[in-house]
Structure formats: C-alpha cells, structure tokens
Design an enzyme around this catalytic site. Structure first.
Site, PDB file in Angstrom:
ATOM      1  N   CYS A   1       0.567  -1.012   0.276  1.00 46.60           N
ATOM      2  CA  CYS A   1       0.323   0.097  -0.269  1.00 46.60           C
ATOM      3  C   CYS A   1       0.593   1.029  -0.046  1.00 46.60           C
ATOM      4  CB  CYS A   1      -0.841   0.117   1.045  1.00 46.60           C
ATOM      5  SG  CYS A   1      -1.647  -1.197   1.961  1.00 46.60           S
TER       6      CYS A   1
ATOM      7  N   ARG B   1       6.756 -11.690   5.236  1.00 49.13           N
ATOM      8  CA  ARG B   1       5.794 -11.339   7.334  1.00 49.13           C
ATOM      9  C   ARG B   1       6.641 -12.461   7.553  1.00 49.13           C
ATOM     10  NH1 ARG B   1       0.365  -9.776   5.867  1.00 49.13           N
ATOM     11  NH2 ARG B   1       0.557  -8.716   4.393  1.00 49.13           N
TER      12      ARG B   1
ATOM     13  N   GLN C   1       0.853 -10.865  -3.450  1.00 50.44           N
ATOM     14  CA  GLN C   1      -0.165 -10.460  -3.390  1.00 50.44           C
ATOM     15  C   GLN C   1      -0.387 -10.137  -4.755  1.00 50.44           C
ATOM     16  OE1 GLN C   1      -0.202  -7.595  -0.834  1.00 50.44           O
ATOM     17  NE2 GLN C   1      -1.241  -8.440   1.086  1.00 50.44           N
TER      18      GLN C   1
ATOM     19  N   ASP D   1      -1.689  -8.168  -5.761  1.00 55.49           N
ATOM     20  CA  ASP D   1      -2.893  -7.007  -5.124  1.00 55.49           C
ATOM     21  C   ASP D   1      -2.857  -5.397  -5.661  1.00 55.49           C
ATOM     22  OD1 ASP D   1      -3.325  -5.613  -2.681  1.00 55.49           O
ATOM     23  OD2 ASP D   1      -1.295  -5.125  -2.193  1.00 55.49           O
TER      24      ASP D   1
ATOM     25  N   HIS E   1      -4.819  -1.330  -5.102  1.00 58.42           N
ATOM     26  CA  HIS E   1      -5.327   0.199  -4.773  1.00 58.42           C
ATOM     27  C   HIS E   1      -5.820   1.098  -5.387  1.00 58.42           C
ATOM     28  CE1 HIS E   1      -2.293  -1.369  -1.555  1.00 58.42           C
ATOM     29  NE2 HIS E   1      -3.085  -1.734  -1.310  1.00 58.42           N
TER      30      HIS E   1
ATOM     31  N   LYS F   1     -15.213  -4.628   5.637  1.00 57.65           N
ATOM     32  CA  LYS F   1     -14.132  -6.147   4.265  1.00 57.65           C
ATOM     33  C   LYS F   1     -15.004  -6.845   3.600  1.00 57.65           C
ATOM     34  CE  LYS F   1     -11.998  -8.411   7.637  1.00 57.65           C
ATOM     35  NZ  LYS F   1     -10.981  -9.305   7.682  1.00 57.65           N
TER      36      LYS F   1
ATOM     37  N   HIS G   1      -8.599  -1.457  -1.015  1.00 58.54           N
ATOM     38  CA  HIS G   1      -7.578  -2.211  -0.981  1.00 58.54           C
ATOM     39  C   HIS G   1      -7.984  -3.991  -1.434  1.00 58.54           C
ATOM     40  CE1 HIS G   1      -4.976  -0.592   2.305  1.00 58.54           C
ATOM     41  NE2 HIS G   1      -5.706  -0.004   2.620  1.00 58.54           N
TER      42      HIS G   1
END
Ligand SMILES: [Zn+2]
Ligand SMILES: [Zn+2]
Length: 707
Positions: free
Chosen positions: A391, A420, A438, A440, A442, A525, A571
C-alpha cells in the site's frame, strides 16, 4: 489428594412430569409440586416439574432416538444433567451442528486422556481442545509413543465408550482443585492461572477418571463410539519452545458411523491432494533450508502455472481499467512510520535493514547489541524494511501527481511481493509462507464511487472463480462492532461503505453473511472463502475499504467544486497471494490441471525408432503455435514411457506408431487412460487450441469410453 472417591454413576432413569396448557398438575397424594414454564424451539410453552434436567426435556422434545449431545438453555450451552428450576427456553444441540460437533470433539479428547492414562499411568494430560477437524490431547511423560501405539489406545477408547459411563460435572472449591491435580504440575499451572484471574473451575469425571474443564460435555461415553485416532506429533507446553516437549495425539469423531466413514475417506482424499506432496511429485515448487523456511522457489513447472494465472488475471485487470505498476521490495522505515506499520507489528516482520552509515556511527559510539536491539524495538533507527504491504508504495504513486476528480477512480495493480515473519511452527507449504506475492491493487476513489468499485472487484473474482470451476464459495462482510469506538472515520461514511459492501455481496447470488465486529479499524471488508471439490473451505483474499491511510498520507484530489478533498482507498487482493492460491488450486485439481494451466500440455511419445522423425515433426508443430509440448523419442517401451510421464499429469499424451506416421494422425491418450485413435493431427491441434483458449476446466478431447 486422595480424598476424592469417584463413584460409578448410573445414568438415572428418566421421569418426565409435564402438563400441557396451564392447568396445575395433579400431584400424587395431593401434594403440590412447583412447576416451571419451558419454551420449546417451536414456540410452545410446556410446564415441567421444577428440578427436571435439560436432557429430560430434550428427550421429551426430540424423542429417545435424538442425535443431541447437550442442550441450549436460554441460549447457553448446558449439560443434559443440568437441573432446571426456573422458567427458561430449551433446545437440543444436535451432534451434527457446529456447536454439537465441538462438544463431541471435546468429549472425545477427555475419552482419549482417560484411555491413555489407563494404559500409561505415568502420562500426564495437559490440554486437550476441540479443533477444526477433530481434537487432540497433549501429554507429558508419554515418551516413545508412536503411530503403532495409536491402535491400542483407540481400542481402549472404544472399550470405555461401550461401557456407557456417565460423564458428570462436579463443582470444586479451589483447594479441592489443587488436591485433585496435585500430581500433575501442568494442570496445577492452569489452575493457578484460573484462580489468579478469579475464575473458578469445575471438573468432569467419567468413572474414576476426571479432568479440569468447564464443559459442557456429552452425558455418556456411549455418545463417543464413532471415534478414530489419526496421528501423533510433538508439541511444546503452552506452545513455548523453551518449555517441556509433549506428545500430541490427534483424532476425529463423528455423531454416526456413516459420518465417520465419510470423514475418513475425505481425509484420505485430502492426503492424496496435499499440495506439499503433489508439489514435490509434480516438481512445482521447492523450499530449501539454505534459502530459508517459508521462502518459495518456484521451479519451472510451477512457474508456468503461476505465470498463466497472472496473465489471466492481468488480462481482466486491463479490461477493468486497472493500471499495472512495479514497486521495489524495500522501502524506508519512515514510509512505514507514516503508514503505521513501523515500529508496530515488528513481531510479524523481518527486522529492519539498518543504514550503513548509521551502523558505522553506532559502532563508533560503542553501541552494544542490546542497545541496538532496543533502538530497533523502539523504532529509533534509520534504515529500510522489506515491505510487509504494497500500500505505501502505491500511495506514493498516487501522490506523485496533483490529482483531480477526473483522475478517479485510479486503480493501481501490482503482483507485489511482501515479506512477513511467520513463526517457524506455522510455516506450511505454499499456504503459510514468509515471502509471498499478492494479487494486490489499490483503488483511489471518491465516496460516491465506493459501491461501484467494490462491485467491480467482486465481479473480477467471479470471472476467475468461474474459469477455475470453483463455483462453491461464500462471502463474509466484516462490519463495525456497534459497541466499539476503535474505528477511524465518520460514522455516516461507514454506513455508506458498509452498505456498499453489503449490496455488492448480495448481488453475487452466492452465500454471504454479515460479521459484525470483523471490520478492520479503518474500514469494512469483504472476505472470500472458497470450497474445493472435496468440501474443504479455504479463506482466500479480501476487499477492504480504508479511510485511514489517505488521512495518514494526507492524500488529496481537487473536486469538481474546485476544493481539495480526501479520496478513499480500497485495498483488494481477492486471491490472497499467488502462493496460497496456487496451493489451493493444486489441491482443488489434485494436480490434474486444466489444459490451459497444465505445465505440460501434450507429451508426445513414439512407439519405436521408426517414428522418431514423425514425433519430432509433431512436437515442433505444437511448439510453433505456443503449445507446451514435450517429446520422448527414446528407446523405452511405450508402456514404460507412459508410466514415466503420466505422473507429471500432462493434459494429453500423443502415442505415435506406424499407422499414425503413415496417415498423419495421432492417437490421443487422456489422463484416465482412455484413448482416441486415428485423429488427424490438424483436427487435434484445432480442438486443443480451442480448449486452451476457452480455458475449459477439464480436458475433454478424449470422449469417455462407452461401457
Ligand atoms: Zn472438557
Ligand atoms: Zn493495501
């Protein structure tokens, strides 16, 4: 201890005194009995004699052949033996319900501990919870216990279950508790914690065995017949590696024989599909200790699957107006100070990369390792971090230009790799890893655009799930906890965003549920939970609305009113990560990937050396149009070639003999061994390309054999 004399308790015969309606009961001998009104699940209210047990009422409602394991009294789970002496509502808890199976599992853990301690008197039970698919119990001083001992313990469990022993709840004073467990330091430790916290406890006993427990439990060991022990492993007391090592025994239990049989075969099937096993057999990925635990090396065959999936997702991202970006794997600590990821959450991150100059300066100043580590923990340090999230990087792309309402929604997508720190005990295959990519993106949007954009995210998920034959999935909508004030952002905005998530979820035509309290502190979410072909659920990714980061990074856009406004961020990583998603797909397909994803789409096999030339020609024609084709024109017999290559699950094998070479045809062999002979090569190629382009979920160029 030794003051405790457990006695054999017979299940007492059932006497139900009940009066329908409101007339008072005729007590024997004119003596009046005190009555209670009990509301049943269908809304009727019955009168029962005060002192009746919950179990007796359940039998009255459900009949003697009920499948209930405990009762719900005024919404609270209670043992059958609990005595009712005031008005209440009562309902049976079926052994097939989520609550019921939990009680069965937990009761089976007691049974396991009873069996183990009767066979191994030195063994000390520690904890034994119900878990997702069964139960386990951890024992101290149960050394040299392996898979071969499971059978004996299981036999003992069945023996005890058959005895139909009452399971009884006993209230104990603090000192009684200490006495009862005086020879078990593990239980004493738990008791101490409970007493310190001011929580008393109870014990549950069956025969001469008893355990510290709050219950509820089944009322008789006879309810625990359909039990199996499945495996043994080791564990640490309280999950702490510095403490005693324990022996953990796992088992499963079901309410009926048939249910147990079905569960056992599902476990067998799951073992065959285990992506860690298939990943090795099919050479899809590798984890190497020298590289590091939880860090996936995608080998060529696995990389093909990942690339195909990424290409497929990218194609749809482009269609939906996303822009793909690339960002580095590290970022400055300051960036994560602003986002709030540093110095918080350090437990789940790799430690910071401290800047060289700073290290040199600290060393010069005589800084000790301890001091350095304290500075890191406090965040008093300059340097970089392996990115735990994409992000902040995407936010900086948004902020790199002045934005106006005309730029919104701005959708930035990246297959972004993040790191992580998972505890080593938690790491597993592709599904729990320390580095992952990911899917991912945004989305920077105006308030009014949230609903549409959330819907767009969900539509994308639907398209991809449909292509993979994953039609069975559900959606959880995480909302605010109405009683909490931990949420950032204005309440009216939340209402809108929650409504957007709700209406997007309900438009899907799949199962969805609202989960109050499950929102992130920064916004509501949507989570996706997919069910694979053998009925297991996998939590994949999420779509999250975020009011927090735009605030922290002071993001703005110029509105149509000429004023500056704050965008909202969404996200979304609907498949979670490529690692996890591929892991799920390996198990979903049991390694038999659709032709468009199969690492080898066609394996060409020649029967003898006479077809070598023809084989090469066929293989190169396939490769020329982008088909992933391999050729084996070696000396092995055709039988041996088939055996060697089928374990890699190519979508098809082409068997080439003299007939095929003479007529420019191929014999197409499917994974199940069925063959379609004499197909002209041109026709095969045409059909194959169509199957690939249409992303057909099951290879189907060979019709099933007629019986
Ligand atoms: Zn218990
Ligand atoms: Zn994000």
């Amino acid at each position: 201890m030794n003051s405790f004399n457990p006695q054999y308790i017979k299940i007492k015969p059932l006497i139900i005194v009940k009066v329908k309606g409101n007339s008072a009961p005729e007590g024997g001998g004119g003596k009046s009995m005190s009555m209670i009104s009990v509301t049943l699940p269908d809304g009727t209210v019955n009168e029962y004699v005060s002192g009746i047990t919950a179990g007796e009422i359940v039998i009255d409602i459900e009949g003697r052949k009920h499948d209930c394991v405990a009762a719900l009294v005024d919404g609270e789970q209670k043992d059958f033996s609990s005595i009712l002496d005031s008005d209440c509502s009562v309902e049976g808890i079926s052994g097939f319900s989520d609550d019921g199976i939990h009680i069965l599992r937990h009761s089976a853990a007691h049974l396991l501990a009873q069996a183990v301690t009767s066979l191994y008197p030195d063994a000390k039970p520690t904890i034994g919870p119900a878990i997702d698919r069964g139960f386990y119990y951890d024992f101290a001083d149960l050394d040299e216990f392996g898979e071969s001992e499971l059978k004996t313990v299981q036999k003992k469990m069945h023996e005890i279950a058959r005895k139909n022993i009452a399971v009884e709840r006993v209230e104990c004073s603090d000192s009684e508790l200490n006495d009862l467990f005086s020879s078990n330091p593990y239980k004493l430790e738990i008791i101490n914690d409970k007493l310190e916290a001011g929580d008393g406890s109870t014990i549950y006993r069956q025969d001469d065995w008893y355990d510290l427990c709050l219950g509820p439990h089944v009322h008789s060991t006879a309810k625990l017949m359909h039990v199996r022990l499945t495996s043994v492993s080791s564990a640490f007391w309280r999950g702490d590696q510095s403490r005693e090592q324990l022996t953990r025994i796992y088992g499963i239990i079901e309410p009926t024989k048939d249910a147990l049989k079905a569960t056992m075969s599902a476990i067998e099937e799951a073992k065959k599909r285990d992506h860690r096993k298939l990943g090795k057999d099919l050479q899809l990925f590798h984890v190497d200790e020298d590289v590091g635990q939880g860090l996936i090396l995608w080998t060529p065959r696995g990389a093909i699957i990942r690339t195909c999936l990424q290409d497929f997702i990218s194609e749809h991202l482009t269609r939906q107006g996303y822009h793909q970006v690339y960002t580095p794997h590290i970022g400055k600590l300051d960036l994560y100070r602003t986002s709030g990821h540093f110095p918080y959450y350090q437990d789940s991150q790799y430690p910071p990369l401290v800047e060289k100059d700073m290290m040199a300066k600290l060393a010069n100043d005589g800084c000790t390792c301890g001091e350095l580590s304290n500075m890191m923990a406090a965040g008093d340090i300059e340097g970089y971090m392996l990115k735990p999230m994409n992000c902040p990087h995407h936010i900086k792309i948004y902020a790199s230009q002045a934005r106006s309402y005309r730029d919104l929604p701005l959708r930035l997508a990246e297959f972004g790799t993040v790191y992580r720190w998972e505890q080593s005990g938690e790491i597993s295959g592709l599904t729990r890893v320390r580095g992952f990519t990911q899917d991912d993106a945004h989305l920077f949007v105006t308030e009014d655009q949230i609903a549409n954009e959330v819907l767009g995210c969900i539509e994308l998920v639907q398209v991809i799930f449909a292509a993979l034959g994953m039609s069975d999935y559900r959606v959880r909508v995480g909302l605010r906890d109405p009683d909490s004030s931990k949420y950032v952002g204005e309440s009216e905005k939340w209402d809108l965003a929650e409504e957007a998530c709700r209406s997007a979820a309900s438009s899907l035509g799949v199962n969805w549920s609202e989960e109050p309290g499950e929102a992130a502190f920064y916004g509501p979410k949507i989570d996706f939970v997919v069910k694979d072909v053998i009925g297991r659920e996998w939590q994949l990714g999420t779509v999250q609305v975020d009011y927090n980061l735009p605030e922290r990074f002071d993001l703005q856009y110029k509105g149509s009113d000429g004023e500056m406004h704050r965008p909202v961020m969404i996200h979304r990583a609907p498949f979670g990560s490529m690692e996890r998603f591929c892991g799920v797909l390996i198990e979903h397909f049991a390694g038999k990937f659709p032709t468009w994803l199969a690492p080898t789409q066609v394996h060409v096999l020649t029967i003898s050396e006479k077809q070598v030339e023809y084989g090469r020609q066929i293989a190169s024609s396939l490769k020329a149009v982008g088909i992933r084709a391999d050729l084996d024109d070696g000396d092995h017999t055709i039988g041996k070639k088939i055996r060697m290559h089928r374990k890699f699950q190519p979508a098809y094998m082409l068997i080439l003999g003299d007939d095929e070479a003479d007529t420019n045809t191929v014999s197409v062999r499917a994974r199940n061994g069925d063959q379609r002979a004499g197909v002209s090569f041109d026709l095969f190629l045409e059909e194959l390309l169509e199957e690939i382009n249409n992303k057909v979920a099951t290879p189907s160029l060979v019709p099933p054999k007629e019986e």
